[in-house]
Design a protein around this motif. Structure first.
Motif, PDB file in Angstrom:
ATOM      1  N   GLY A  50     -57.918  46.084  30.704  1.00 22.97           N
ATOM      2  CA  GLY A  50     -58.618  47.338  30.952  1.00 22.97           C
ATOM      3  C   GLY A  50     -58.427  47.816  32.366  1.00 22.97           C
ATOM      4  N   ILE A  58     -58.649  51.571  33.313  1.00 20.92           N
ATOM      5  CA  ILE A  58     -59.990  52.145  33.227  1.00 20.92           C
ATOM      6  C   ILE A  58     -60.710  51.974  34.558  1.00 20.92           C
ATOM      7  CG2 ILE A  58     -62.197  52.036  32.032  1.00 20.92           C
ATOM      8  CD1 ILE A  58     -60.791  50.828  29.687  1.00 20.92           C
ATOM      9  N   VAL A  87     -65.539  45.696  31.349  1.00 18.57           N
ATOM     10  CA  VAL A  87     -65.088  46.676  30.368  1.00 18.57           C
ATOM     11  C   VAL A  87     -65.783  46.356  29.048  1.00 18.57           C
ATOM     12  CG1 VAL A  87     -63.123  47.648  29.121  1.00 18.57           C
ATOM     13  CG2 VAL A  87     -62.863  46.945  31.509  1.00 18.57           C
ATOM     14  N   GLU A 140     -56.653  51.573  23.793  1.00 19.76           N
ATOM     15  CA  GLU A 140     -57.126  51.501  22.413  1.00 19.76           C
ATOM     16  C   GLU A 140     -55.970  51.625  21.421  1.00 19.76           C
ATOM     17  OE1 GLU A 140     -60.202  54.485  22.119  1.00 19.76           O
ATOM     18  OE2 GLU A 140     -61.729  52.920  22.341  1.00 19.76           O
ATOM     19  N   ILE A 172     -57.708  54.920  28.740  1.00 20.40           N
ATOM     20  CA  ILE A 172     -58.519  54.319  27.675  1.00 20.40           C
ATOM     21  C   ILE A 172     -57.858  54.530  26.322  1.00 20.40           C
ATOM     22  CG2 ILE A 172     -60.679  54.571  26.397  1.00 20.40           C
ATOM     23  CD1 ILE A 172     -62.095  54.978  29.021  1.00 20.40           C
ATOM     24  N   ARG A 181     -63.051  49.903  20.001  1.00 19.33           N
ATOM     25  CA  ARG A 181     -63.207  51.089  20.822  1.00 19.33           C
ATOM     26  C   ARG A 181     -63.781  50.678  22.168  1.00 19.33           C
ATOM     27  NH1 ARG A 181     -68.282  53.506  17.247  1.00 19.33           N
ATOM     28  NH2 ARG A 181     -69.311  51.508  17.042  1.00 19.33           N
ATOM     29  N   VAL A 182     -63.365  51.339  23.214  1.00 16.67           N
ATOM     30  CA  VAL A 182     -63.919  51.118  24.541  1.00 16.67           C
ATOM     31  C   VAL A 182     -65.168  51.974  24.679  1.00 16.67           C
ATOM     32  CG1 VAL A 182     -63.545  51.306  27.026  1.00 16.67           C
ATOM     33  CG2 VAL A 182     -61.669  50.579  25.532  1.00 16.67           C
ATOM     34  N   VAL A 209     -66.352  46.698  25.134  1.00 19.51           N
ATOM     35  CA  VAL A 209     -65.640  47.074  23.915  1.00 19.51           C
ATOM     36  C   VAL A 209     -66.453  46.637  22.698  1.00 19.51           C
ATOM     37  CG1 VAL A 209     -63.378  46.908  25.014  1.00 19.51           C
ATOM     38  CG2 VAL A 209     -64.299  44.927  23.816  1.00 19.51           C
ATOM     39  N   THR A 229     -73.979  50.249  31.456  1.00 21.65           N
ATOM     40  CA  THR A 229     -72.688  50.776  31.024  1.00 21.65           C
ATOM     41  C   THR A 229     -72.603  52.263  31.339  1.00 21.65           C
ATOM     42  OG1 THR A 229     -72.456  49.141  29.256  1.00 21.65           O
ATOM     43  CG2 THR A 229     -71.175  51.162  29.036  1.00 21.65           C
TER      44      THR A 229
END
Length: 257
Positions: free
Chosen positions: A23, A26, A176, A221, A217, A189-190, A178, A199
């Motif tokens: 990730g 991100i 991260v 994914e 992202i 999915r993130v 998920v 978050t």
């Protein structure tokens, strides 16, 4: 790993790089906020700075997993002995020979109650981190200079992948978040990025960073879900393809048929 959606709550050589748990892209946008906000002083101001810069809080990370029930794992009947090594086939992403180790990996083959062939492969958090470390220096203890001390915290129906990020002034701990798509249990999915147990929605990044981060992202994914779509297990002369994924607080289990 199927449409891809962002939830917005109120060892074959020459294989491609697999986006396994990092990730990294991100986090890049968040790193810039940390630098601009002077967060090298102390991490205590992180939530305040994120709010002041317009980053949306989705909510407590723990709460996001609070009411999720892991998908049930099928009961394997007439379990057969598994060879000491099995092959995980990732299609266009290559393949990996893994040594079956009861302390880290558990592979069981046999039949369902209806008589069809089935296999389960169960991984601990440690085993997942080992697999990640084999593919990227970021998952190794010393890291790659930008990320270090990666840990995987499995949660019901998902996980939080924590890492220390080098902001240029200090190292900041971030996760991260998920989750498996409950409609399929074969895609993820993130949800967002965890900072000190909260978050945040990366789509609300200021300074024009939102589009770039959301592009990253979507790529994570798309490629991660492509890996799951192509995933197969070759064991005992049989080939099994992914049917579902179940995650609880300690194990990730693949059910293959």
């Amino acid at each position: 790993m199927a449409g891809i959606k962002i939830e917005r709550y109120g060892k074959r050589h020459n294989r491609q790089t697999i986006p396994l748990g990092c990730g990294c892209s991100i986090i890049a946008g968040f790193v810039l906020i940390f630098i601009c906000g002077g967060l090298y002083m102390t991490g205590a101001f992180l939530p305040l700075i994120l709010r002041l810069t317009g980053v949306e809080s989705i909510g407590s990370t723990d709460t996001l997993f609070e009411n999720i029930q892991p998908a049930p794992v099928i009961s394997v009947q007439n379990a057969a002995p598994v060879p000491p090594q099995v092959v995980v086939d990732l299609g266009t992403y290559g393949s990996e020979n893994i040594t079956v180790d009861s302390r880290s990996y558990t592979v069981v083959t046999g039949n369902t109650e209806s008589g069809s062939q089935v296999a389960t492969a169960t991984f601990t958090e440690e085993a997942l981190l080992q697999l990640c470390a084999e593919r990227t220096a970021a998952c190794r203890p010393s890291g790659d200079g930008q990320f270090r001390n990666v840990t995987i915290d499995l949660r019901p129906g998902g996980a939080v992948i924590y890492m220390d990020v080098n902001t240029g002034f200090n190292w900041q701990r971030i996760g991260v978040v998920v989750q498996l798509d409950p409609g399929a249990n074969t895609t993820f999915r993130v949800i967002g990025v965890d900072v000190q147990g909260i978050t945040y929605n990366p789509n609300t990044l200021p300074l024009g960073l939102g589009d770039a981060v959301m592009t990253a992202i979507n790529q994570i994914e798309r490629e991660g879900n492509a890996v799951l779509t192509q995933l197969a297990l070759n064991a005992g002369g049989q080939r099994y393809t992914l049917n579902s994924v179940s995650i609880d607080e300690t194990h990730l289990t693949l059910v293959l048929r």
